[in-house]
Design a protein around this motif. Structure first.
Motif, mmCIF file in Angstrom:
data_model
loop_
_atom_site.group_PDB
_atom_site.id
_atom_site.type_symbol
_atom_site.label_atom_id
_atom_site.label_comp_id
_atom_site.label_asym_id
_atom_site.label_seq_id
_atom_site.Cartn_x
_atom_site.Cartn_y
_atom_site.Cartn_z
ATOM 1 N N GLY A 143 39.054 43.189 32.822
ATOM 2 C CA GLY A 143 39.332 42.183 33.846
ATOM 3 C C GLY A 143 40.310 42.682 34.889
ATOM 4 N N GLY A 144 41.370 43.362 34.443
ATOM 5 C CA GLY A 144 42.351 43.888 35.381
ATOM 6 C C GLY A 144 41.777 44.964 36.280
ATOM 7 N N GLN A 145 40.893 45.806 35.726
ATOM 8 C CA GLN A 145 40.266 46.856 36.528
ATOM 9 C C GLN A 145 39.308 46.267 37.557
ATOM 10 N N ARG A 146 38.606 45.217 37.178
ATOM 11 C CA ARG A 146 37.732 44.548 38.157
ATOM 12 C C ARG A 146 38.566 43.947 39.295
ATOM 13 N N GLN A 147 39.730 43.418 38.931
ATOM 14 C CA GLN A 147 40.607 42.864 39.962
ATOM 15 C C GLN A 147 41.023 43.962 40.942
#
Length: 323
Positions: free
Chosen positions: A145-149
């Motif tokens: 999720g953080g990488q997609r952000q």
């Protein structure tokens, strides 16, 4: 680490001008007669509780949503109906950004760059700036999720826009990722970019923003520089005294103390006369172990949002996006 950034010109034409904008969903008014200007080169933070209307207002500025009434201009032009001439000048990261999930990180950003006619060399530079330099060959649907952000932020920046809209960009980032992004944003501002930013992290807004606007129930309650807001609203200091050093009644009787509460292992004394209270504490029990917390933007924000009169709630943020 602080950086020196250009001060937005007071007399320059605003990058974004909003006048009397309203937006309702059925009987719920999500944005209620909002008027504000975002100056060119300014880092502007839009704050407010969940359901305050932040995402709806930002989407109206971006041209993704039509206002029921009022007017919006971006660089002197209306963003609605969808103004394709403005798109290359704007970068947009939303809470629910869309991706080419079957592509790799590098392929995805190359595709986005190509759609805007951006220099392909900007892809590697942008991925590095958001901390994805080592993820080039990873498929988007395998990212955390953080990488997609981070990829969503990269997609908003890769074409070098003049005006950047970021809707809670650090929501899924860890503390290190947040601080890394802060430096990216400071760099963009130093290069004269205009940034409109929503966040629930008040420390972030205080550290980054030239000005903030606080929305409550769809209304813009106040707009000002963070430090000026803190001074104007006069949020009091807090003193943390280890429990057992002084009783609650005795502490409440000290000159300058306005309230006393117990939090964790401390007695918390609230005051607007720090010097007087410290002197009184020193005389009674000494100052060893006493901590002083100065007012912050979070104190002001909580004060403003807590004392608004009850009104019909605005549409929740997720309803704003679906309507």
């Amino acid at each position: 680490m602080s950086t020196t950034s250009p001060t937005p010109a007071e007399g320059a034409r605003p990058a974004v001008a909003v006048s009397g904008v309203t937006k309702s969903y059925g009987g719920l008014r999500a944005v209620d007669e909002v008027t504000l200007e975002v100056r060119s080169g300014e880092f502007f933070g839009l704050l407010g509780p969940n359901g305050a209307g932040k995402s709806t207002l930002v989407e109206i500025m971006e041209g993704l949503r039509r206002a029921d009434s009022g007017s919006v201009s971006v660089f002197g032009e209306s963003p609605w109906p969808r103004n394709t001439a403005l798109l290359p000048r704007m970068g947009v990261q939303t809470q629910s950004s869309a991706f080419f999930v079957r592509q790799t990180v590098h392929e995805h950003l190359r595709t986005v760059a190509a759609l805007f006619g951006a220099d392909p060399a900007a892809v590697d530079t942008t991925l590095e700036s958001v901390g994805l330099a080592g993820r080039h060959g990873v498929r988007v649907d395998s990212l955390s999720g953080g990488q997609r952000q981070r990829l969503a932020i990269a997609s908003a920046l890769v074409h070098g826009p003049e005006l950047i809209f970021l809707d809670e960009p650090t929501a899924a980032l860890d503390p290190e990722g947040r601080r890394d992004l802060w430096e990216v944003l400071r760099g963009l501002k130093a290069r004269g970019r205009t940034i409109v930013y929503t966040t629930h992290h008040l420390d972030e807004a205080e550290a980054l923003c030239d000005r903030v606007g606080i929305l409550v129930d769809g209304r813009l309650v106040v707009t000002d520089e963070p430090q000026h807001l803190i001074g104007t609203f006069g949020a009091g200091s807090r003193m943390l005294v280890p429990l057992g050093r002084i009783g609650e009644r005795e502490a409440a009787a000290l000159p300058g103390v306005e309230a006393v509460t117990v939090q964790g292992g401390h007695l918390v004394l609230e005051t607007r006369a720090t010097g007087r209270v410290l002197a009184a504490l020193d005389a009674v029990t000494g100052l060893e172990g006493v901590q002083t917390r100065t007012p912050s933007l979070e104190d002001v924000y909580l004060d403003i949002t807590a004392r608004r009169p009850g009104r019909t709630p605005a549409a929740p943020e997720n309803q704003e996006q679906q309507a």
